[in-house]
Design a protein around this motif. Structure first.
Motif: not given
Ligand code: ATP
Ligand code: MG
Ligand code: MG
Ligand code: MG
Length: 437
Positions: A140, A142, A150-152, A155, A281, A284, A318, A321
């Protein structure tokens, strides 16, 4: 593993770019190496932890009846055109063209692909329920990749997808994942609280985020304090039985993320039970019914022979994460404190005097004995001063340190230190081995 033959690139300096403690410690402990913004290589120590987390996730998914598959990272844009998400997903999607100018994308999630697999093979209610999952890299793009893994941007995620004939059965599938998640995080030493959540671009109307309370968390969350002490369902949980009582116990107490927060309901909680905090988070889960099965034509015939779109849910963890989240939850000034279940090694064996014949012999035999009992051991056989060895062991956070020095050894003793508490105990070699076994 002998440290002298391992690859553990410890950093002496605290990296300036790292804003939160888990990122600093992962860099200093030689767990990861950044290759581009939000894109990391996993070095040996980091990879070991990542694998252990993946293993726990897998065991609990399997226990709950989900079945592992592996889908590719690259996906065809045409699949996403079928659901309408190719245009909708926006800037977070990395779009790629191959040599034939065909549109591909690096998967940010897999609802479309799993629906395509499902519709190709499953046509009857008799083959349901079905829950398929994989653990695979996602991308993604980001807006602000930060805080290390944590926010790669790239991932590792576990994503599961459930298929059922109707809403009620789909809710059973949701409950199975809900309970599996409670167990999964607790096995990693975490208290993750399920909170009512927005379903975002996945869509749907029933959704919980699993949240770990931490000051560095990016979400604002609200919950009832008693949730922090609720018992976790045991290993003997019957996943083919009714899990409603367990889920009701968890969802009857207030817990919501910012987007779903209800001021009035929160104010009704006794003041000393109101928790308003930052959270990470780590998972989910969603129920979204026929959002994908309808446009993508994934139907199953019921007992009456009538074909209806299948009801689906998706369930993310995650995985990468979590490595950082566990460190946020478990560290001190000296470094990481790994919970046993995810520790890269269980024991750090420290030779205080390499080259001393008696110390070398004792270490070699302890190392062999530990490995024979299946206790993963990192043997610091290097010719470094004691202070630096202790600092490194504290930094990388193995649950136990077994210290072998000439003085105690002359009396047949070694020293055992518990990383979490700092407690040290001098005891006979056999007793130390028994303690670790
Ligand atoms: P965030 O709110 O942190 O952007 P998200 O709601 O977009 O996460 P989901 O689509 O619910 O993410 O993806 C399922 C899980 O993947 C998340 O609960 C999180 O633990 C993990 N995750 C999501 N984006 C990332 C990221 N950029 N880096 C690491 N882990 C991630
Ligand atoms: Mg996101
Ligand atoms: Mg989110
Ligand atoms: Mg989410």
């Amino acid at each position: 593993m002998r440290l002298s033959r391992y690859f553990l690139p410890i950093l002496k300096e605290t990296p300036k770019e790292a804003e939160i403690v888990s990122h600093r410690l992962m860099l200093r402990a030689g767990m990861i190496r950044q290759q581009a913004a939000g894109i990391y290589s996993w070095l040996p120590l980091g990879l070991k932890v990542l694998d252990k987390i993946g293993r726990i996730v897998r065991e609990e998914q399997n226990r709950a009846g989900a079945i592992e598959v592996l889908m590719p990272t690259l996906q065809s844009a045409d699949l996403w055109r079928e659901s309408g998400r190719y245009e909708d997903y926006g800037e977070e999607m990395l779009r790629i063209k191959d040599r034939n100018k065909r549109d591909l994308l690096y998967g940010p999630t897999n609802e479309e692909m799993i629906t395509e697999i499902f519709r190709s093979y499953v046509h009857s209610y008799k083959d349901l329920p079905l829950n398929l999952y994989h653990i695979q890299w996602k991308f993604r793009d980001e807006r602000r990749p930060r805080f290390g893994v944590m926010r790669g941007r790239e991932f590792l995620m576990k994503d599961a997808y459930s298929f059922d004939t109707d809403q009620e059965k789909a809710r059973d599938a949701y409950r199975r994942m809900f309970v599996a998640y409670l167990r999964t995080y607790r096995r990693m030493g975490l208290t993750a609280i399920p909170m009512r959540a927005d379903s975002g671009p996945i869509g749907g109307d029933m959704s919980h985020e699993f949240i770990i309370l931490a000051s560095t968390g990016e979400s604002q969350v609200f919950c009832h304090k008693d949730l922090l002490d609720l018992p976790i369902p045991g290993e003997d949980t019957d996943f083919s039985g009714d899990l409603t009582p367990i889920m009701d116990q968890w969802t009857s107490l207030y817990a919501a993320t910012d987007e779903k927060h209800d001021e009035a309901a929160f104010a009704a909680i006794p003041a000393d039970k109101q928790v308003s905090a930052r959270g990470i988070e780590v998972g989910h889960i969603f129920y979204f019914g026929t959002k994908y099965s309808e446009p993508m034509n994934a139907k199953v015939a019921g007992p009456d022979g009538v074909e209806r779109p299948v009801h689906m849910g998706s369930y993310g963890v995650g995985v990468s994460r979590l490595v950082a989240a566990i460190i946020e939850a478990s560290h001190d000034d000296a470094g990481i404190i790994w919970p046993e279940a995810v520790a890269p090694f269980q024991v750090g064996l420290i030779s205080m005097k390499p080259g001393d014949a008696a110390v070398d012999a004792a270490c070699t035999s302890l190392y062999a004995a530990l490995e024979r009992s299946g206790i993963e051991t990192l043997y610091d056989d290097s010719d470094t001063r004691a202070g630096a060895k202790f600092a490194t062991m504290d930094l990388i956070g193995l649950p136990w340190q077994l210290i072998v020095g000439p003085k105690s050894l002359a009396e047949g003793n070694v020293e055992l230190k518990r990383r979490a508490t700092g407690e040290r105990e001098v005891l006979p070699i056999a007793a130390a081995l028994a303690r670790l076994g």
